[in-house]
Design a protein around this motif. Structure first.
Motif, mmCIF file in Angstrom:
data_model
loop_
_atom_site.group_PDB
_atom_site.id
_atom_site.type_symbol
_atom_site.label_atom_id
_atom_site.label_comp_id
_atom_site.label_asym_id
_atom_site.label_seq_id
_atom_site.Cartn_x
_atom_site.Cartn_y
_atom_site.Cartn_z
ATOM 1 N N ASN A 407 0.829 -1.218 0.000
ATOM 2 C CA ASN A 407 0.000 0.000 0.000
ATOM 3 C C ASN A 407 0.854 1.255 0.000
ATOM 4 O O ASN A 407 0.414 2.317 -0.447
ATOM 5 N N GLY A 408 2.085 1.110 0.504
ATOM 6 C CA GLY A 408 2.993 2.260 0.513
ATOM 7 C C GLY A 408 3.763 2.425 -0.773
ATOM 8 O O GLY A 408 4.650 3.281 -0.859
ATOM 9 N N GLY A 409 3.488 1.563 -1.769
ATOM 10 C CA GLY A 409 4.109 1.710 -3.071
ATOM 11 C C GLY A 409 5.279 0.796 -3.338
ATOM 12 O O GLY A 409 5.928 0.887 -4.399
ATOM 13 N N SER A 410 5.579 -0.129 -2.433
ATOM 14 C CA SER A 410 6.703 -1.040 -2.638
ATOM 15 C C SER A 410 6.339 -2.104 -3.663
ATOM 16 O O SER A 410 5.161 -2.484 -3.796
ATOM 17 N N ASN A 411 7.354 -2.599 -4.383
ATOM 18 C CA ASN A 411 7.090 -3.721 -5.284
ATOM 19 C C ASN A 411 7.046 -5.017 -4.474
ATOM 20 O O ASN A 411 7.349 -5.031 -3.269
ATOM 21 N N VAL A 412 6.663 -6.116 -5.128
ATOM 22 C CA VAL A 412 6.417 -7.380 -4.427
ATOM 23 C C VAL A 412 7.671 -7.886 -3.711
ATOM 24 O O VAL A 412 7.626 -8.255 -2.532
ATOM 25 N N ALA A 413 8.803 -7.923 -4.414
ATOM 26 C CA ALA A 413 10.029 -8.460 -3.818
ATOM 27 C C ALA A 413 10.444 -7.663 -2.600
ATOM 28 O O ALA A 413 10.787 -8.220 -1.546
ATOM 29 N N ASN A 414 10.434 -6.334 -2.713
ATOM 30 C CA ASN A 414 10.835 -5.498 -1.588
ATOM 31 C C ASN A 414 9.817 -5.552 -0.455
ATOM 32 O O ASN A 414 10.179 -5.435 0.725
ATOM 33 N N ALA A 415 8.555 -5.747 -0.798
ATOM 34 C CA ALA A 415 7.522 -5.859 0.238
ATOM 35 C C ALA A 415 7.760 -7.088 1.103
ATOM 36 O O ALA A 415 7.581 -7.055 2.333
ATOM 37 N N HIS A 416 8.191 -8.194 0.468
ATOM 38 C CA HIS A 416 8.512 -9.402 1.233
ATOM 39 C C HIS A 416 9.706 -9.163 2.151
ATOM 40 O O HIS A 416 9.716 -9.610 3.310
ATOM 41 N N LYS A 417 10.713 -8.468 1.658
ATOM 42 C CA LYS A 417 11.893 -8.201 2.482
ATOM 43 C C LYS A 417 11.541 -7.285 3.655
ATOM 44 O O LYS A 417 11.995 -7.503 4.786
ATOM 45 N N THR A 418 10.724 -6.271 3.388
ATOM 46 C CA THR A 418 10.292 -5.368 4.456
ATOM 47 C C THR A 418 9.461 -6.113 5.492
ATOM 48 O O THR A 418 9.625 -5.911 6.716
ATOM 49 N N ALA A 419 8.578 -6.987 5.028
ATOM 50 C CA ALA A 419 7.740 -7.765 5.943
ATOM 51 C C ALA A 419 8.594 -8.637 6.854
ATOM 52 O O ALA A 419 8.316 -8.778 8.053
ATOM 53 N N ARG A 420 9.646 -9.236 6.317
ATOM 54 C CA ARG A 420 10.530 -10.086 7.128
ATOM 55 C C ARG A 420 11.284 -9.248 8.156
ATOM 56 O O ARG A 420 11.406 -9.642 9.328
ATOM 57 N N GLU A 421 11.804 -8.106 7.720
ATOM 58 C CA GLU A 421 12.558 -7.264 8.638
ATOM 59 C C GLU A 421 11.698 -6.819 9.814
ATOM 60 O O GLU A 421 12.126 -6.858 10.972
ATOM 61 N N LEU A 422 10.478 -6.392 9.535
ATOM 62 C CA LEU A 422 9.599 -5.908 10.596
ATOM 63 C C LEU A 422 9.124 -7.044 11.501
ATOM 64 O O LEU A 422 9.005 -6.875 12.715
ATOM 65 N N SER A 423 8.850 -8.214 10.910
ATOM 66 C CA SER A 423 8.387 -9.358 11.714
ATOM 67 C C SER A 423 9.499 -9.897 12.602
ATOM 68 O O SER A 423 9.223 -10.505 13.644
ATOM 69 N N ASP A 424 10.772 -9.681 12.200
ATOM 70 C CA ASP A 424 11.914 -10.195 12.961
ATOM 71 C C ASP A 424 12.421 -9.226 14.020
ATOM 72 O O ASP A 424 13.399 -9.550 14.722
ATOM 73 N N LEU A 425 11.831 -8.049 14.128
ATOM 74 C CA LEU A 425 12.291 -7.080 15.124
ATOM 75 C C LEU A 425 12.198 -7.684 16.529
ATOM 76 O O LEU A 425 11.163 -8.225 16.923
ATOM 77 N N GLY A 426 13.302 -7.624 17.256
ATOM 78 C CA GLY A 426 13.338 -8.189 18.600
ATOM 79 C C GLY A 426 13.783 -9.630 18.652
ATOM 80 O O GLY A 426 13.834 -10.244 19.729
#
Length: 867
Positions: A407-426
């Protein structure tokens, strides 16, 4: 001052002891020198025509006239090779393949079907099995003899079940030690080396050490004893293969390589199939895995192994000997089977009594195993992730983060990488106090759904006896020129149920037992003025849960001259399931590994569906949703025929038939030794594993939907038998040539081929063996004065490797070993300076294991007495 005075006193005592030992042994040393002088005049003839072996037929016979293939390595020859130890030097023998899951754990194999838990190859020390009971296989030479006590090693490359029973259908090694009556004195050896040279991995150069000692003494003609000890320390080779094991999981959405959200590195753990989930994200199906940890981040690569043994020997009268021995080992190293393990404070203890004479031999021994504080590295990784955040929570956070990124304009590949980074916080980070604290907790939880501990206590009790009828009734058998040998053996395994790895399905308060009884008779007969020797062996075995099994062996040796020997044999053999194959009960990441005996897996085979078909079904459903726009229900209905019922059933013993032909002889004025063989094997009821799932519904209409989701099925890994009939063949050629009593040239070529697999169900274990293995060694024992040297070249071609940890192609590799040695005769010290893989060209011997570099060492051995 006290410590310095004590050290001086010890050194003076050792000096006095050494002088007395030298004086006592002077006469024997002079005779040895004379014998060595005789040997050097006609070395090949002396070594090959008169050398005696016992392993091939369980009776003394000359090496040339052995009825089957047998390889021999004498400890005296190892000092002239580039290998740091006798066990390492076995790789130079014809027909032998060694795979290296760890610097502290090497596996011997012959004639195909290699794996890291090689239950088809037996390993003995003075006829005593040195396996770890619950594994059903030895941990390299951890409980074996150290180099100073090894006299020689005999290897049978091929079936040996007719004489040795369980688990010897692909081969057998028998390490023979030095008798304290014949080999007396003190011997000390220190090997210091270095590995990880040249930035081949994350380590800077690391120290490697191995210290051995042996002391043996005959108190008189009737009583003797010996004591041995060994310690090994160093830093293991690193396993860091980053190849993706799930490269096509998201092919329908064009996500490959590092863009693949199901990326699963070979040596990354916690991101395997059991740690993946199919997520619906913006109308598309994506396979996503938890992040996991690389082995290099979480493994303890420190090696610290100890072993020792003590033996008391009694000779009540001539030709009789009673031996009472104890062996113990403490192991800290990396071990590999379906997963990679850290063995920590792992102990093995063995107690044995052996009485033998010319007429009979009786032997009894007990081996005890305690896995100590060992743990499963895969379970540690996946449960470290789950301890930080549950699977449900992590995948939910991943879904939310992905949608926000899109929704923020990221493409599919980068969206997956962002999702992993945020889910792995902590997430727990290796090296931090929080990670170390959590690791200490997990490695002590004995349930692989939540922890990582390996906690097994087991024992093996074995008794056997052999009777030489031709010695008992010597006049009769001498008259008919024949030999008759009979033997029996009884073995039982005792496993203490731990509630995770093993349970007793009948009575949880009692230990689990598994036993076998067998016996054999072997008749040998010489014909035509001893030019033809025929032998026939009949064996019967009865194991718990199985019917009586019959194993015959027939051999023939034709020797028109002493220097020329042709041989032929037919052998067969059964392999009964090991403890782990029959009785395992392991929860691991949502998949339960279950033994294949009905008592363990009753009802699972009949009601399950194969994982291979379920994976294909799930992938096709995802593809149809992503590419054809079908709904999930439509795609499931379209592809439900892909799902296949499990066609396999409960375990039966594995069976092999083997035909072999060979030749041994000497030529070129007895300076060239030739040994060649050819064999053909067929296997039935090959023991292997199958993965299958039972849907959490009995409604046939709902089964496809249930099997589409991992949450609505119970998943199993089962030991069973392949429906295929499997054939393999091969041959080998070995040459030894001695030139001018200065140079020796050793060479061998081994060819091993999987011929075909009838029915081709694909369930058999991987053949895991290169077609070609080539070894060549040049040795000079006395290049100048007391200086010797050798160079060894080794090559094997690429081959396919199949295991539950990883499957793929092992690249071809070649390596070279080299060493120089010098004998300081007066102090009795031998120095060796050498290196294995000394050009430091890293290679893998198998997949999932470490990358192996050069090891460079200096070894000093001090001998006092008759060693």
């Amino acid at each position: 001052m006290k410590s310095k005075s004590y050290l001086i006193l010890v050194l003076l005592s050792l000096k006095s002891f050494a002088q007395s030992q030298k004086e006592n042994s002077k006469t024997s040393q002079d005779s040895i020198k004379k014998e060595n002088s005789k040997t050097s005049q006609d070395s090949i003839k002396k070594e090959m025509l008169k050398e005696v072996v016992i392993t091939a037929s369980r009776i003394s016979e000359t090496f040339l006239r052995s009825p089957i293939s047998i390889e021999q390595l004498k400890s005296a020859d190892v000092k002239n090779m580039g290998s740091p130890s006798c066990f390492d030097a076995l790789e130079n023998l014809k027909g032998v393949q060694i795979i290296t899951p760890s610097l502290g754990f090497k596996v011997i194999n012959t004639r195909g079907f290699a794996n890291t838990t090689n239950v088809r190859f037996a390993q003995l020390v003075d006829g005593i099995d040195n396996q770890a009971p619950h594994l059903g296989t030895p941990i390299a030479n951890a409980l074996g003899a150290n180099d100073l006590d090894i006299d020689k090693i005999e290897i049978i490359p091929g079936a040996a079940s007719a004489l040795y029973g369980m688990n010897a259908i692909n081969g057998l090694a028998n390490i023979q030690t030095k008798n304290p009556f014949e080999y007396q004195g003190l011997s000390i050896q220190q090997l210091t080396g270095v590995n990880h040279v040249g930035n081949i991995d994350r380590f800077s150069p690391q120290l490697y050490t191995q210290a051995n000692f042996r002391y043996a003494k005959a108190l008189n003609s009737k009583i003797a004893f010996k004591i041995n000890g060994s310690t090994t320390g160093g830093t293991d080779w690193v396993a860091d293969n980053r190849t993706d094991l799930a490269p096509n999981s998201n092919a329908s959405t064009n996500l490959y390589g590092t863009d693949n959200p199901a990326f699963d590195e070979v040596n990354g753990y916690g991101n395997e199939s059991a740690n993946r989930k199919t997520l619906t994200l913006n109308g598309k199906k994506y396979v996503v895995s938890r992040t996991g940890y690389r082995e290099t981040d979480i493994a303890d690569y420190n090696i610290q192994n100890y072993k020792g043994d003590v033996g008391l020997y009694f000779r009540p009268k001539k030709g009789h000997q009673l031996a009472v021995t104890y062996k113990g080992a403490l192991i800290n190293t990396v071990y590999q089977r379906s997963n990679r393990f850290r063995l920590e404070d792992y102990t093995l203890n063995q107690y044995a009594i052996d009485y033998q004479s010319d007429i009979f031999q009786i032997r009894t021994y007990l081996t005890q195993e305690n896995t100590g504080k060992s743990y499963n590295m895969r379970s540690l990784a996946e449960n470290m992730d789950r301890a930080f955040k549950s699977d449900d929570q992590w995948f939910s956070d991943y879904t939310t983060a992905y949608k926000n990124a899109i929704n923020g304009g990221s493409n599919v590949a980068n969206a997956h990488k962002t999702a992993r980074e945020l889910s792995d916080l902590g997430r727990f980070q290796p090296g931090t106090d929080a990670y170390n604290q959590k690791k200490d907790e997990l490695v002590n939880i004995n349930n692989w759904d939540y922890g990582a501990a390996l906690r097994v206590k087991s024992s093996l009790f074995h008794s056997e006896g052999v009777l030489n009828w031709d010695k008992l009734f010597s006049s009769f058998f001498k008259k008919i020129d024949a030999q008759l040998l009979s033997g029996f053996d009884y073995r039982t395994y005792i496993i203490v149920p731990d509630g995770n790895y093993f349970i007793n399905p009948v009575n949880s308060s009692k230990n689990l037992t598994y036993g076998k009884t067998g016996g054999f008779t072997q008749l040998s007969k010489d014909l035509f003025d001893k030019k033809l020797r025929l032998s026939a062996t009949m064996r019967l075995d009865k194991a718990d849960y199985f019917d009586l099994k019959f194993t015959p062996r027939i051999t023939a040796v034709y020797s028109p001259k002493e220097e020329i020997n042709f041989r032929a044999s037919y052998q067969s053999g059964y392999r009964f399931p090991s403890i782990f194959e029959g009785f395992s009960n392991v929860n691991s990441g949502g998949v339960k590994r279950v033994g294949g005996l009905r008592i363990m897996s009753d009802g699972i085979f009949e009601n399950s569906y194969t994982k291979a078909s379920i994976d294909k079904f799930q992938a096709q459903v995802n593809s149809d949703i992503n590419t054809l726009g079908l709904t999930q229900a439509q795609a499931i209905d379209k592809n439900k025929a892909i799902i296949q019922k499990n066609p396999y059933t409960y375990l039966q013993p594995e069976f092999v038939r083997s035909f072999e032909f060979g030749f041994r002889g000497v030529a070129l004025n007895k300076s060239l030794f030739i040994d060649t063989d050819f064999y053909y094997n067929s296997y039935e009821n090959f023991i292997a594993q199958v993965e299958a799932s039972i849907p959490n519904t009995t409604d046939a209409a709902l089964i496809p939907t249930s099997l589409y989701s991992k949450a609505s099925q119970s998943r199993y890994r089962l030991w069973t038998n392949s429906k295929s009939k499997i054939y393999n063949y091969g041959g080998s050629l070995g040459l030894k040539y001695k030139y001018n009593n200065v140079f020796s040239f050793l060479g061998n070529l081994t060819y091993t081929k999987l011929d075909r697999t009838d029915d081709k169900d694909g369930l058999e274990d991987g053949f895991n063996t290169p077609k070609f293995i080539v070894n060549g060694t040049v040795i000079t024992e006395n290049l100048w004065r007391n200086l010797g040297a050798s160079v060894t070249y080794r090559y094997q071609n690429k081959y396919d490797y199949v295991s539950f940890l990883v499957s793929g192609e092992v690249p071809a590799y070649w390596s070279m070993d080299a060493q120089v040695n010098y004998n300081f005769k007066k102090p009795g010290v031998t120095a060796r300076l050498g290196g294995t893989n000394f050009l430091n060209k890293t290679y893998y011997s198998m997949l999932g294991g470490p990358s192996i570099g050069g090891l460079y060492y200096l070894s000093l051995t001090w001998n006092v007495g008759k060693i």
